[in-house]
Design an enzyme around this catalytic site. Structure first.
Site, PDB file in Angstrom:
ATOM      1  N   LYS A 140       0.840  -1.210   0.000  1.00 48.13           N
ATOM      2  CA  LYS A 140       0.000   0.000   0.000  1.00 48.13           C
ATOM      3  C   LYS A 140       0.866   1.246   0.000  1.00 48.13           C
ATOM      4  CE  LYS A 140      -1.683   1.647   4.049  1.00 48.13           C
ATOM      5  NZ  LYS A 140      -1.393   3.061   4.315  1.00 48.13           N
ATOM      6  N   ASN A 141       1.930   1.234   0.856  1.00 53.99           N
ATOM      7  CA  ASN A 141       2.726   2.453   1.040  1.00 53.99           C
ATOM      8  C   ASN A 141       3.724   2.686  -0.067  1.00 53.99           C
ATOM      9  OD1 ASN A 141       1.204   2.918   3.234  1.00 53.99           O
ATOM     10  ND2 ASN A 141       2.725   2.244   4.724  1.00 53.99           N
TER      11      ASN A 141
ATOM     12  N   ARG B  45      -4.880  11.383   3.756  1.00 56.40           N
ATOM     13  CA  ARG B  45      -3.741  12.296   3.800  1.00 56.40           C
ATOM     14  C   ARG B  45      -2.636  11.890   2.836  1.00 56.40           C
ATOM     15  NH1 ARG B  45       0.268  11.211   6.270  1.00 56.40           N
ATOM     16  NH2 ARG B  45       0.727  13.377   6.740  1.00 56.40           N
TER      17      ARG B  45
ATOM     18  N   CYS C  37      -4.168  12.542  12.081  1.00 47.68           N
ATOM     19  CA  CYS C  37      -4.981  11.329  12.254  1.00 47.68           C
ATOM     20  C   CYS C  37      -4.794  10.866  13.692  1.00 47.68           C
ATOM     21  CB  CYS C  37      -4.545  10.238  11.264  1.00 47.68           C
ATOM     22  SG  CYS C  37      -2.928   9.589  11.646  1.00 47.68           S
TER      23      CYS C  37
ATOM     24  N   ARG D 208       0.957  14.399  12.044  1.00 50.48           N
ATOM     25  CA  ARG D 208       1.324  14.133  10.642  1.00 50.48           C
ATOM     26  C   ARG D 208       1.660  15.436   9.913  1.00 50.48           C
ATOM     27  NH1 ARG D 208      -0.553   8.926   9.621  1.00 50.48           N
ATOM     28  NH2 ARG D 208       1.096   8.819   8.067  1.00 50.48           N
TER      29      ARG D 208
ATOM     30  N   ASP E 164       5.936  19.711   7.380  1.00 52.28           N
ATOM     31  CA  ASP E 164       6.960  20.774   7.321  1.00 52.28           C
ATOM     32  C   ASP E 164       8.212  20.334   6.553  1.00 52.28           C
ATOM     33  OD1 ASP E 164       6.898  19.123   9.770  1.00 52.28           O
ATOM     34  OD2 ASP E 164       8.840  20.021  10.137  1.00 52.28           O
TER      35      ASP E 164
ATOM     36  N   ASP F 123       4.862   0.366  11.954  1.00 55.80           N
ATOM     37  CA  ASP F 123       3.607  -0.231  11.482  1.00 55.80           C
ATOM     38  C   ASP F 123       3.429  -1.664  11.957  1.00 55.80           C
ATOM     39  OD1 ASP F 123       3.650   1.443   8.240  1.00 55.80           O
ATOM     40  OD2 ASP F 123       3.184   2.143  10.255  1.00 55.80           O
TER      41      ASP F 123
ATOM     42  N   ARG G  13      -8.758  -0.173   4.621  1.00 58.72           N
ATOM     43  CA  ARG G  13      -7.911   0.803   3.923  1.00 58.72           C
ATOM     44  C   ARG G  13      -6.594   0.172   3.487  1.00 58.72           C
ATOM     45  NH1 ARG G  13      -6.298   5.672   7.159  1.00 58.72           N
ATOM     46  NH2 ARG G  13      -5.054   5.829   5.270  1.00 58.72           N
TER      47      ARG G  13
HETATM   48  C1  EPZ Z   1       4.560   6.635   5.914  1.00 60.37           C
HETATM   49  O1  EPZ Z   1       3.927   7.743   6.528  1.00 60.37           O
HETATM   50  C2  EPZ Z   1       3.531   5.512   5.922  1.00 60.37           C
HETATM   51  N1  EPZ Z   1       2.335   5.916   5.185  1.00 60.37           N
HETATM   52  C3  EPZ Z   1       3.142   5.165   7.366  1.00 60.37           C
HETATM   53  O2  EPZ Z   1       2.290   4.040   7.303  1.00 60.37           O
HETATM   54  C4  EPZ Z   1       4.406   4.764   8.130  1.00 60.37           C
HETATM   55  O3  EPZ Z   1       4.062   4.513   9.473  1.00 60.37           O
HETATM   56  C5  EPZ Z   1       5.435   5.903   8.051  1.00 60.37           C
HETATM   57  O4  EPZ Z   1       5.710   6.206   6.659  1.00 60.37           O
HETATM   58  C6  EPZ Z   1       6.744   5.529   8.726  1.00 60.37           C
HETATM   59  O5  EPZ Z   1       7.252   4.369   8.137  1.00 60.37           O
HETATM   60  C7  EPZ Z   1       2.377   5.928   3.829  1.00 60.37           C
HETATM   61  O6  EPZ Z   1       3.389   5.624   3.222  1.00 60.37           O
HETATM   62  C8  EPZ Z   1       1.099   6.317   3.142  1.00 60.37           C
HETATM   63  P1  EPZ Z   1       7.017   9.938   7.843  1.00 60.37           P
HETATM   64  P2  EPZ Z   1       4.637   9.205   6.458  1.00 60.37           P
HETATM   65  O7  EPZ Z   1       6.979  11.131   6.955  1.00 60.37           O
HETATM   66  O8  EPZ Z   1       5.277   9.378   5.130  1.00 60.37           O
HETATM   67  C9  EPZ Z   1       6.670  13.258  11.232  1.00 60.37           C
HETATM   68  C10 EPZ Z   1       0.399   2.752   7.756  1.00 60.37           C
HETATM   69  O9  EPZ Z   1      -0.023   2.225   8.785  1.00 60.37           O
HETATM   70  N2  EPZ Z   1       6.787  14.200  10.121  1.00 60.37           N
HETATM   71  O10 EPZ Z   1       8.217   9.053   7.835  1.00 60.37           O
HETATM   72  O11 EPZ Z   1       3.652  10.208   6.915  1.00 60.37           O
HETATM   73  C11 EPZ Z   1       5.390  12.428  11.161  1.00 60.37           C
HETATM   74  O12 EPZ Z   1       4.316  13.123  11.755  1.00 60.37           O
HETATM   75  C12 EPZ Z   1       0.940   4.167   7.790  1.00 60.37           C
HETATM   76  O13 EPZ Z   1       0.441   2.193   6.628  1.00 60.37           O
HETATM   77  C13 EPZ Z   1       6.886  15.551  10.394  1.00 60.37           C
HETATM   78  O14 EPZ Z   1       6.843  15.963  11.553  1.00 60.37           O
HETATM   79  O15 EPZ Z   1       5.760   9.003   7.578  1.00 60.37           O
HETATM   80  C14 EPZ Z   1       5.766  11.192  11.935  1.00 60.37           C
HETATM   81  O16 EPZ Z   1       5.654  11.452  13.326  1.00 60.37           O
HETATM   82  C15 EPZ Z   1       0.829   4.784   9.170  1.00 60.37           C
HETATM   83  N3  EPZ Z   1       7.007  16.429   9.371  1.00 60.37           N
HETATM   84  C16 EPZ Z   1       7.245  10.989  11.568  1.00 60.37           C
HETATM   85  O17 EPZ Z   1       7.709  12.272  11.121  1.00 60.37           O
HETATM   86  C17 EPZ Z   1       7.054  16.009   8.058  1.00 60.37           C
HETATM   87  O18 EPZ Z   1       7.184  16.853   7.147  1.00 60.37           O
HETATM   88  C18 EPZ Z   1       7.450   9.993  10.440  1.00 60.37           C
HETATM   89  O19 EPZ Z   1       6.688  10.438   9.345  1.00 60.37           O
HETATM   90  C19 EPZ Z   1       6.956  14.627   7.795  1.00 60.37           C
HETATM   91  C20 EPZ Z   1       6.822  13.736   8.835  1.00 60.37           C
END
Ligand code: EPZ
Length: 428
Positions: free
Chosen positions: A25-26, A95, A119, A124, A127, A310, A402
């Site tokens: 999915k990701n 998102r 969420c 999420r 920045d 995850d 989902r």
């Molecule tokens: C991806 O989310 C996945 N989703 C998530 O899977 C997964 O948990 C995550 O990567 C980590 O592996 C998809 O690919 C659709 P991040 P993403 O940017 O890209 C913070 C699932 O269950 N952050 O690595 O959003 C963020 O809030 C989902 O399939 C910022 O603060 O993950 C989080 O706390 C859940 N600012 C951390 O970093 C930013 O600009 C990691 O986020 C970006 C992220």
């Protein structure tokens, strides 16, 4: 009558047999967005049949693309795409639609994308996406809930150092940098296998990306008109695989997941072994079984190749039935322990302190009505219901749909006593 569809899981002696995982999915969600840069008909294969994919296809269609859907294939023609504005209601619904930001800026030099909401598991923020894109010459403003991106001086290469190896920020900047003039470097890049999958597709479309899967990605920008459609097979879903493997270890196995590169799951497999599982790997499969009692094991979630966030809930379930106490540390999301509250309804012993959970094993869990808070917690709650005595009713299963294709069907094929049902919850 408050009718709702739920999953009912009943005590199951064992989960065993073979299941083939769907495409990731990701990865698939971003591959669909990347097709915008192909400006023609791309074929994407091994696409999971899940509701998030439906939403992403709708986003592309609203941008003007045509999407032909096979059972696990998509033929996406993005030649007709002429809009760079995404429908507000779709982006706020999922998102991950923010993934179109990079390709739209790459193709049109501008974009108007709804600010993605937070969420249950965290704010999420985006920045790091914005900082990365600003390094490439993108300017942002917010207009009534929409993020407006422009490139007044054109899209150009940049040197990006991410505060945190964010998966989304790495993907957004990589997709835009493909067609940004000059050589872009992304340092402290995310190393998840899905990043490599996306880079492989972009390179098949004419991009020049090196280092995907490592912390430093170098992108040699090419003119947009050199990008072309491609035919790409999505990698297997390592999180779906890890979920089923967790079920096999929970109930005994032997359970085999096929269609996955075991190297994607090194840390998770290491932890399963530490908990007492026997783990066998092949080129594209993993088999687990367990005869010994589950042993307490500490885990801490980290960006890949660290332990995947995850799979945190799935492992907390194993710890809840292990001998001794395990410390589970969640370092990636600020609020991803809601699963703990649900399994405590089933008799688990979990104490939360900030981003640490102390999980002390108990002999048995009891079935209970529980709620999915995110898709991974929901999937883990169904597994909990298979291990618990009696019956467990899992609500809010739209979260599960989902990200898991035919979750109940796959579990039934492994011997699970589980079914989808529509009930009047108020009558319980
Ligand atoms: C991806 O989310 C996945 N989703 C998530 O899977 C997964 O948990 C995550 O990567 C980590 O592996 C998809 O690919 C659709 P991040 P993403 O940017 O890209 C913070 C699932 O269950 N952050 O690595 O959003 C963020 O809030 C989902 O399939 C910022 O603060 O993950 C989080 O706390 C859940 N600012 C951390 O970093 C930013 O600009 C990691 O986020 C970006 C992220």
């Amino acid at each position: 009558m408050a009718q709702e569809e739920v999953i009912i899981a009943r005590e199951t002696a064992n989960l065993s047999g073979m299941v083939r995982v769907s495409g990731a999915k990701n990865s698939a969600l971003k591959l669909i967005a990347a097709a915008i840069l192909g400006q023609g008909k791309s074929t994407l294969r091994n696409i999971p049949a899940i509701s998030d994919i439906d939403i992403m296809c709708e986003v592309l269609e609203r941008l003007g693309a045509t999407v032909e859907r096979g059972e696990h294939e998509l033929i996406i023609d993005t030649a007709p795409v002429e809009s760079f504005e995404t429908p507000y209601e779709l982006v706020t619904k999922m998102r991950a639609s923010i993934s179109v930001l990079g390709p739209l800026v790459g193709r049109f030099g501008q974009a108007r994308v709804a600010m993605p909401g937070g969420c249950q598991i965290g704010a999420r923020n985006i920045d790091m996406h914005l900082v990365g894109m600003q390094e490439l010459g993108v300017e942002f403003s917010v207009d009534h809930g929409n993020l407006v991106a422009t490139t007044p001086n054109g899209l150009h290469a940049g040197t990006i150092l991410l505060d945190f190896p964010s998966v989304g920020a790495t993907e957004t900047t990589m997709m835009a940098a493909c067609v940004a003039q000059g050589t872009t470097t992304i340092d402290n890049a995310a190393r998840e296998p899905e990043i490599e999958d996306l880079a492989n597709m972009l390179n098949a479309m004419g991009a020049h990306i090196e280092g995907a899967g490592s912390s430093t990605i170098v992108i040699e920008g090419v003119p947009l008109d050199q990008m072309h459609p491609c035919d790409h097979v999505t990698v297997g879903d390592r999180i779906e695989a890890g979920t089923f493997l967790g079920g096999g270890v929970l109930l005994g196995g032997p359970l085999t997941v096929e269609g996955i590169d075991p190297s994607y799951l090194r840390m998770a497999l290491t932890k399963l072994s530490a908990m007492g599982a026997d783990v066998q790997v092949g080129d594209d499969f993993v088999t687990v079984s367990r005869t010994l009692p589950l042993q307490a094991t500490d885990i801490q979630t980290l960006p890949h190749p660290g332990f995947p966030t995850d799979l945190q809930a799935q492992f907390m379930l194993l710890a809840a039935l292990a001998n001794g106490s395990s410390i589970v540390t969640e370092n990636v999301f600020e609020n991803r322990f809601m699963f703990a509250a649900e399994i405590c309804r089933m008799g688990a012993d979990v104490l939360i302190d900030e981003h640490h959970a102390v999980v002390t094993g108990v002999d048995r869990l009891q079935g209970a009505p529980v709620e999915s808070t995110d898709l991974r917690a929901g999937a883990a709650l169904v597994l909990a219901g298979l291990a618990a005595e009696g019956e467990t009713i899992v609500r809010h299963i739209q979260h599960i749909d989902r990200g898991y294709e035919d979750y109940v069907g796959k579990l039934v094929s492994l011997g699970a006593c589980v079914e989808r049902a529509t009930i009047d919850f108020a009558a319980l």
